[in-house]
Design an enzyme around this catalytic site. Structure first.
Site, short mmCIF file in Angstrom:
data_model
loop_
_atom_site.label_atom_id
_atom_site.label_comp_id
_atom_site.label_asym_id
_atom_site.label_seq_id
_atom_site.Cartn_x
_atom_site.Cartn_y
_atom_site.Cartn_z
N PHE A 152 -55.61 15.11 9.58
CA PHE A 152 -54.77 14.72 8.43
C PHE A 152 -54.21 15.90 7.66
O PHE A 152 -53.25 15.74 6.89
CB PHE A 152 -55.57 13.82 7.47
CG PHE A 152 -56.53 14.57 6.58
CD1 PHE A 152 -56.06 15.24 5.45
CD2 PHE A 152 -57.89 14.62 6.86
CE1 PHE A 152 -56.93 15.95 4.63
CE2 PHE A 152 -58.76 15.34 6.05
CZ PHE A 152 -58.27 16.01 4.93
N GLU A 179 -54.55 8.61 11.29
CA GLU A 179 -54.20 7.33 10.67
C GLU A 179 -54.04 7.48 9.15
O GLU A 179 -53.50 6.60 8.48
CB GLU A 179 -55.23 6.24 11.02
CG GLU A 179 -56.65 6.49 10.56
CD GLU A 179 -57.47 7.36 11.52
OE1 GLU A 179 -56.90 8.28 12.14
OE2 GLU A 179 -58.69 7.10 11.64
N SER A 229 -62.44 17.48 13.00
CA SER A 229 -63.78 17.91 12.59
C SER A 229 -64.61 18.27 13.83
O SER A 229 -64.34 17.80 14.94
CB SER A 229 -64.46 16.77 11.83
OG SER A 229 -64.57 15.65 12.68
N CYS A 284 -58.39 24.50 7.58
CA CYS A 284 -59.51 24.98 8.39
C CYS A 284 -59.65 26.49 8.25
O CYS A 284 -60.62 27.06 8.73
CB CYS A 284 -59.34 24.59 9.84
SG CYS A 284 -57.91 25.39 10.57
N GLU A 378 -69.19 22.21 5.81
CA GLU A 378 -67.77 22.28 5.47
C GLU A 378 -67.51 21.38 4.27
O GLU A 378 -67.85 20.20 4.30
CB GLU A 378 -66.93 21.83 6.68
CG GLU A 378 -65.44 21.95 6.41
CD GLU A 378 -64.58 21.62 7.62
OE1 GLU A 378 -64.91 20.66 8.36
OE2 GLU A 378 -63.57 22.32 7.82
P1 NAD Z 1 -61.31 13.99 12.04
O1 NAD Z 1 -62.15 14.66 13.05
O2 NAD Z 1 -61.92 12.96 11.18
O3 NAD Z 1 -60.04 13.29 12.74
C1 NAD Z 1 -59.24 13.98 13.67
C2 NAD Z 1 -58.65 12.98 14.65
O4 NAD Z 1 -59.71 12.33 15.36
C3 NAD Z 1 -57.84 11.88 13.97
O5 NAD Z 1 -56.68 11.64 14.72
C4 NAD Z 1 -58.79 10.68 13.98
O6 NAD Z 1 -58.12 9.45 14.09
C5 NAD Z 1 -59.65 10.91 15.20
N1 NAD Z 1 -61.04 10.43 15.06
C6 NAD Z 1 -61.75 10.31 13.91
N2 NAD Z 1 -63.00 9.87 14.19
C7 NAD Z 1 -63.07 9.71 15.52
C8 NAD Z 1 -64.11 9.27 16.41
N3 NAD Z 1 -65.31 8.93 15.97
N4 NAD Z 1 -63.84 9.23 17.73
C9 NAD Z 1 -62.63 9.59 18.19
N5 NAD Z 1 -61.60 10.00 17.41
C10 NAD Z 1 -61.82 10.06 16.08
O7 NAD Z 1 -60.65 15.15 11.16
P2 NAD Z 1 -59.78 15.01 9.84
O8 NAD Z 1 -60.67 14.57 8.74
O9 NAD Z 1 -58.55 14.26 10.13
O10 NAD Z 1 -59.35 16.53 9.63
C11 NAD Z 1 -60.13 17.47 8.93
C12 NAD Z 1 -60.95 18.29 9.89
O11 NAD Z 1 -60.10 18.95 10.82
C13 NAD Z 1 -61.72 19.42 9.19
O12 NAD Z 1 -63.00 19.48 9.74
C14 NAD Z 1 -60.91 20.66 9.52
O13 NAD Z 1 -61.64 21.87 9.50
C15 NAD Z 1 -60.45 20.33 10.90
N6 NAD Z 1 -59.31 21.12 11.30
C16 NAD Z 1 -59.54 22.14 12.18
C17 NAD Z 1 -58.51 22.96 12.56
C18 NAD Z 1 -58.75 24.10 13.51
O14 NAD Z 1 -57.80 24.73 13.93
N7 NAD Z 1 -59.98 24.39 13.88
C19 NAD Z 1 -57.22 22.73 12.07
C20 NAD Z 1 -57.01 21.67 11.19
C21 NAD Z 1 -58.09 20.87 10.81
#
Ligand code: NAD
Length: 487
Positions: A152, A179, A229, A284, A378
């Site tokens: 997101f 989403e 994440s 991140c 985090e």
């Molecule tokens: P998230 O992991 O909750 O969601 C990421 C994606 O995974 C979304 O499209 C979501 O719909 C999907 N998802 C969520 N739960 C899932 C599950 N149980 N099974 C399968 N798919 C699932 O992450 P977020 O809250 O959208 O984003 C924030 C996180 O992203 C933070 O931890 C941040 O550090 C990380 N991030 C990392 C980088 C990097 O380059 N390392 C870059 C941007 C964000």
């Protein structure tokens, strides 16, 4: 609702997902809590339609010369620039960041498209006469249908980490937006179409974990990139690779800034503040922990002054939702109850006219101990935890002990000390006197440890290895000469 119900984008058309109205989620703006739209929770059958469209398109797209393919991205880059205000406003609305931060995100997308335009200069293969009359050559060939799953916090930039490179290299893509912020990607799809991308080369399937699982399981998807994440990165990496797919999954982060007594106070304080509070700490690459080595109270004082200049609703955006705000504020309260000292308190700020927005003010907490949850996990909010040490080695021990490895930075004027920290920090992206050490194109983006699963990085030159496979040809051009391979 300000915008119509969101649709998938499959085979060059916006289409309804197969799900009924009960299988949708509200899209809420963190700025003021107002509903912007609804997003469908697509199913495996929606995904399959997108994969079939991508497979059909792949037959022609993969055989289109790369110099023709990148023409789309020259036009796409211009379209991103020409539509900057509208795209930035949309990012701001759905994500909650400030308008200036949203503009920077779109501009970064244009830079990513620009890199894709340079790919023909980089992906030339190699050729050598390995024996008389016999040559070997290598070429990068696309993988097929690939998927990109995004988080997101950058509704437009993170999709652009993968779209231009993967597609310019000849793949066809299914993208699954978050989403929580599903609107921007629809605009990117429309702009790609306007730029001349053939139908089916880029497809968008909205939804939650169900679509992600279907992506990992689909037999016709060759590679999966994921950004999100660490918890989900691990699930996706395990599931996708269990089906023998190529996978690169970037996870969460806990970035440490090590501050030495000789650091330039004003610049250090400004950089740390910008790093911890930029995008409301939802990067991140955001600074989450400051390790203060020795007598640096004068820098901490300036850091607090800088933090107090940051005002929620003005130069600080909202965090993504109520759940996130509550979680961040819980971490602060827990640390305080365990003996940490809250120097600048951002809990429950008043933002006039935006009472339903989800804001957390900048927060500086001193005397945090490495064993506290706020030091280890985090936070993803505008919060910096200060831990005190007497030596650089103690500071590095704290940095090295954290399981993540996205970024680390040192603030000092001593070159030898800076080099020492760069060598010993356990992070993929390190900096000296830089609060957010993001490499710019053509250098690639990617962390280490629990911030990344898989091999290589997601952008820049390194991404070429992920989005292509190498074909090695051995050719005898003149068999009539009777020369065999061993001659
Ligand atoms: P998230 O992991 O909750 O969601 C990421 C994606 O995974 C979304 O499209 C979501 O719909 C999907 N998802 C969520 N739960 C899932 C599950 N149980 N099974 C399968 N798919 C699932 O992450 P977020 O809250 O959208 O984003 C924030 C996180 O992203 C933070 O931890 C941040 O550090 C990380 N991030 C990392 C980088 C990097 O380059 N390392 C870059 C941007 C964000």
């Amino acid at each position: 609702m300000k915008y119509p119900a969101i649709q998938n984008y499959i085979g060059g058309r916006f289409v309804d997902a197969a799900c009924d109205g009960n299988q949708t989620l509200a899209v809420i703006s963190p700025l003021d809590g107002k509903q912007l739209s609804t997003v469908p929770l697509s199913t495996a059958s929606d995904l399959d339609q997108a994969v079939q469209a991508a497979k059909t398109a792949y037959a022609t797209w993969s055989r289109t010369p790369i110099k023709e393919r990148i023409q789309v991205f020259f036009r796409y880059k211009t379209l991103l620039e020409n539509n900057l205000n509208e795209l930035a406003s949309l990012v701001q609305e759905e994500n909650g960041k400030t308008y200036e931060e949203a503009v920077a995100e779109i501009e970064k997308g244009a830079e990513l498209a620009e890199f894709a335009c340079s790919l023909p200069q980089i992906v030339t293969g190699e050729i050598l006469e390995v024996s008389r009359g016999v040559e070997c050559r290598t070429e990068h060939v696309p993988l097929g249908v690939v998927a990109s799953i995004v988080p997101f916090n950058f509704p437009s930039m993170v999709p652009n980490w993968t779209i231009p490179n993967a597609i310019a290299l000849g793949n066809c893509m299914i993208l699954k937006p978050s989403e929580k912020v599903p609107l921007s990607v629809g605009r990117l799809a429309a702009l790609l179409q306007e730029a001349g991308l053939p139908a089916g080369v880029f497809n968008v399937v909205h939804g939650d974990h169900e679509v992600v699982e279907a992506i990992c399981d689909h037999p016709d998807i060759e590679a999966v990139s994921f950004v999100g994440s660490t918890k989900v990165a691990k699930l996706v990496y395990q599931r996708a690779t269990s089906h023998f797919k190529r996978c690169l999954a970037l996870g969460g982060a806990k970035n440490h800034l090590i501050v030495l007594p000789d650091a330039i106070p004003g610049m250090t304080a400004q950089n740390i503040t910008a790093s911890m509070a930029g995008c409301a700490g939802q990067r991140c690459m955001a600074a989450s922990a400051m390790v203060a080595v020795g007598p640096v109270d004068h820098i901490i004082e300036q850091l607090c002054e800088e933090a107090q200049k940051i005002v929620p609703g003005k130069n600080l955006g909202a965090v993504i939702n109520r759940e996130s705000k509550d979680r961040i504020e819980r971490y602060i309260s827990e640390a305080e109850s365990q003996g940490a000292k809250v120097l600048v308190d951002g809990r429950n700020p008043q933002v006039d006219g935006k009472e339903n927005g989800t804001y957390v003010g900048p927060t500086v907490i001193d005397y945090v101990r490495p064993d506290m949850a706020i030091a280890q996990e985090e936070i993803f909010g505008p919060v910096i935890s200060i831990m005190r040490t007497n030596t650089v080695d103690e500071a590095l021990a704290i940095e090295n002990a954290n399981p993540y490895g996205n970024a680390a930075s040192v603030f000092t004027q001593n070159g030898g000390m800076a080099r020492y920290v760069l060598d010993k920090a356990s992070a993929g992206m390190v900096g000296v006197n830089v609060g957010v050490p993001v490499p710019r194109e053509p250098f690639s983006f990617g962390g280490w440890n629990e911030s990344r699963f898989g091999v290589g990085d997601i952008t820049g030159k390194s991404s070429i290895e992920f989005w292509t496979k190498l074909k090695k040809s051995t050719i005898k051009w003149n068999p009539e000469a009777g020369i065999n391979w061993m001659c």
